[in-house]
Design an enzyme around this catalytic site. Sequence first.
Site, PDB file in Angstrom:
ATOM      1  N   HIS A  64     -36.560  33.935  36.943  1.00  0.00           N
ATOM      2  CA  HIS A  64     -37.286  35.206  37.007  1.00  0.00           C
ATOM      3  C   HIS A  64     -36.915  35.962  38.287  1.00  0.00           C
ATOM      4  O   HIS A  64     -36.621  37.163  38.255  1.00  0.00           O
ATOM      5  CB  HIS A  64     -38.780  34.903  36.955  1.00  0.00           C
ATOM      6  N   GLU A  65     -36.916  35.255  39.423  1.00  0.00           N
ATOM      7  CA  GLU A  65     -36.621  35.923  40.699  1.00  0.00           C
ATOM      8  C   GLU A  65     -35.158  36.344  40.787  1.00  0.00           C
ATOM      9  O   GLU A  65     -34.842  37.414  41.309  1.00  0.00           O
ATOM     10  CB  GLU A  65     -36.983  34.992  41.863  1.00  0.00           C
ATOM     11  N   HIS A 119     -34.861  39.508  39.153  1.00  0.00           N
ATOM     12  CA  HIS A 119     -35.227  40.642  40.006  1.00  0.00           C
ATOM     13  C   HIS A 119     -34.049  41.079  40.867  1.00  0.00           C
ATOM     14  O   HIS A 119     -33.810  42.281  41.048  1.00  0.00           O
ATOM     15  CB  HIS A 119     -36.404  40.267  40.899  1.00  0.00           C
ATOM     16  N   HIS A 128     -40.458  43.885  35.826  1.00  0.00           N
ATOM     17  CA  HIS A 128     -41.256  43.092  34.896  1.00  0.00           C
ATOM     18  C   HIS A 128     -41.285  43.745  33.517  1.00  0.00           C
ATOM     19  O   HIS A 128     -41.279  44.974  33.389  1.00  0.00           O
ATOM     20  CB  HIS A 128     -42.685  42.947  35.412  1.00  0.00           C
TER      21      HIS A 128
END
EC number: 3.4.24.-
Length: 1103
Positions: free
Chosen positions: A392-393, A396, A402
């Site tokens: 997930h990071e 980013h 998101h």
Amino acid sequence: MAPACQILRWALALGLGLMFEVTHAFRSQDEFLSSLESYEIAFPTRVDHNGALLAFSPPPPRRQRRGTGATAESRLFYKVASPSTHFLLNLTRSSRLLAGHVSVEYWTREGLAWQRAARPHCLYAGHLQGQASTSHVAISTCGGLHGLIVADEEEYLIEPLHGGPKGSRSPEESGPHVVYKRSSLRHPHLDTACGVRDEKPWKGRPWWLRTLKPPPARPLGNETERGQPGLKRSVSRERYVETLVVADKMMVAYHGRRDVEQYVLAIMNIVAKLFQDSSLGSTVNILVTRLILLTEDQPTLEITHHAGKSLDSFCKWQKSIVNHSGHGNAIPENGVANHDTAVLITRYDICIYKNKPCGTLGLAPVGGMCERERSCSVNEDIGLATAFTIAHEIGHTFGMNHDGVGNSCGARGQDPAKLMAAHITMKTNPFVWSSCSRDYITSFLDSGLGLCLNNRPPRQDFVYPTVAPGQAYDADEQCRFQHGVKSRQCKYGEVCSELWCLSKSNRCITNSIPAAEGTLCQTHTIDKGWCYKRVCVPFGSRPEGVDGAWGPWTPWGDCSRTCGGGVSSSSRHCDSPRPTIGGKYCLGERRRHRSCNTDDCPPGSQDFREVQCSEFDSIPFRGKFYKWKTYRGGGVKACSLTCLAEGFNFYTERAAAVVDGTPCRPDTVDICVSGECKHVGCDRVLGSDLREDKCRVCGGDGSACETIEGVFSPASPGAGYEDVVWIPKGSVHIFIQDLNLSLSHLALKGDQESLLLEGLPGTPQPHRLPLAGTTFQLRQGPDQVQSLEALGPINASLIVMVLARTELPALRYRFNAPIARDSLPPYSWHYAPWTKCSAQCAGGSQVQAVECRNQLDSSAVAPHYCSAHSKLPKRQRACNTEPCPPDWVVGNWSLCSRSCDAGVRSRSVVCQRRVSAAEEKALDDSACPQPRPPVLEACHGPTCPPEWAALDWSECTPSCGPGLRHRVVLCKSADHRATLPPAHCSPAAKPPATMRCNLRRCPPARWVAGEWGECSAQCGVGQRQRSVRCTSHTGQASHECTEALRPPTTQQCEAKCDSPTPGDGPEECKDVNKVAYCPLVLKFQFCSRAYFRQMCCKTCHGH
């Protein structure tokens, strides 16, 4: 709308207490297990490819690292059975996770203490046996099985049970393990949300939030990135994210030095698999190039509960150790120590804005990938689910916001929120990426921000064996493995997708497990096949996972500008077919561009950048409205829309990219396309090589102007401004250089405006000065000599004036002045626009013809008006060089199998891709998205005429020697159903009714003798006769007998005489008078014969 914050507050329901430990929320594994709604105990067992136990053989005596329980094999099979689950894991070593020569470094406070090579042998990924396309598995086998199993739309987590029985087990047994569903997890922070609000002021926000970027202005579909300089944009290629992974001292202390390495690599193994999913829309490989385990605090690295401060400290620290470890310990410059992103895993319970525990799980700058101090993340260790946090990071850092924040994903009726959800619920699928995430990473790479990911680092390669277990164990044996020794197969339909077996109660059941690969199967189109990846395929074939292939190009879109040179785009998608079963994502160009509306805009039209800036006048900026105009100062990206607030002393980037077709700079014809400056010819056509001559005539020969240059020395220094040179209207490439190091004052005087330059050393450098329809740029060279330059043409005449202080030469000037129209040749050669590409794909060509034009109005005229000696060469270039999408290539129909009435004809049908104009590549039929065209079809001719029909031949008569065969020949209708009069059929075509034959040679003629007659003498010697005749094999008289073989017809005989009367004397022995051959009888020794002895008694007497 909450900004696309990089803070991950995923629901802690992702899996607490995985692998070797439990998380901070639970003090022991027992406490963690008691929090689960349900779990089961399983004893994983290593088996063969069909689920059968392996034959046990004691290992060779050697030292082995304690507690790894790992194997060096590249492929493993494990059976995990619990009361409600039955998994057969098909695992393959993760060869792409570790780069070549990666090492594990242990750091103390003083820096690098020691290092050794990493051990990648217990990291595996795979699927459930027979479910390659519908299941996912990521497992570490060190110290038992730790990992995830995704099947039947449910996620299962497995880890060893602490404190289990330690009795003796075979090497294939792994001891008790806990198996539980993610949906059975419960945690008090389940509803924690992203902690960033809209009303927080922009000023003062942490640096990782100030870099937030909006989502793409429009869905980008399957667009990808531009590559490194010189590479095409919108080209899909493999990316390699070289990753530094750091575990803090709390991690090392919690997991122990013995296990922390494999634990961290097990997590990264899952991360790598998540980025391999085709839903990402790009091929991204996560490779661990460096693993640092901190055993003590570092002097320049501060890690606390405060996620923001910890991230800031870690990002600076990881940048400082790129080329050094600790206090000056050099890392070998072999490319391995470099990294593209850095991942910190900590046991601290982090929180975004305060130094106290809370529900935050991760933090990373949005869009920081490839920026040395921003490509980093902090991740809280929550067990194996930490892999989702890290993925997930890293998402980013690829510019992903998101799901549901600034985009439509997650909204009702839209693509559901997935891996980039702000928090994960039981209904969220964290194993795939949403369409919004795909658009974000595509936009990020497309803007050229992923250049550092193009290099391919060395990696460890492994060779994997291929097996066909169904050939070793047929369907009946597979049933016995599953249901006992008396079981056998009981349904014979789609065995490759579901194996049905007889149960112990003699019922036909299935556990939905397909038959093993290699099991024999049969369908209505395949007589003999075997199972392969749940499909019955021709026996012996092994169709692999389907690689993606490009679909057709979309029609060209609308032009981005109505005049001045716009851009039209066309795209294609990786959907013909889509990649399946681990197939590769398409590589190559996915978006193409062409020029359009290249004519000049009408005089007085507003600058195109000014138009774009003015569109933001009605949009509030930080709560206020401003009038925006173009800002062209230093440090501004050529293709970003940077606007200045009129009347205020600030500027800002209003859009990451200007509209396609916007000039990159005022003094160039190059234009921006998808945020990148692209070269165009002076004809405003993308990719054109047409250039301006020195007169700024596109494609000209330099004859429309003349170069004027000189050096001016003042006549009366200090007496006032003196005229230097007159620059006529239309001049181009103007260059004026100050030779006195700014001891002069320079002025440019026009009809309506003037430009006065005083004190040149104090002028900011460089400086842009608009005058006479062009822009003069004030430059200062390394020798402090200043110059004034303009590209031109100027729309008014200018006089260069100077106020000199000395008699030294003051100015050097040079410009190209237009030649009077009367002296110009009236006609000249020019290039026509490029023709349309001759092919849509696989390499076509475009031609740029040369035409003669009138210089005054640019109209085309007959070629003979232009000089043949100055004619420009015709140009040709390649276009649409990408391979064509797979398609069916159909051959010509064959002749009909019958020349009349109904028949069948055939043709060849092959799935192939045209690679170039001279090369075609045959593909498997599954690669073509459209249904296969028919290979056979019925055909019809004229009605067939009557024809002769002959019955079978009779036997040959006679049975030997020359003979004849006979048959009946009838005139029949074309369908042979009716018998017609012979006149209806062609006499010339009538087949013969008789045929000569000769089965064998007849037997030869032979002599046949009759019975002997009575003896001619009543007493004594006499003769008897018989008949001898020559007959054929049929008994008929013949003359073909051999005379030498003829049997005799007479024979001597002797009759018994009565007893003589007394007184009668013996009969006299004499030759018969009529016989003259008695001497011959004696000569040829015939006296022994009764006949001759009688006839020649005297001659034969005594012989």
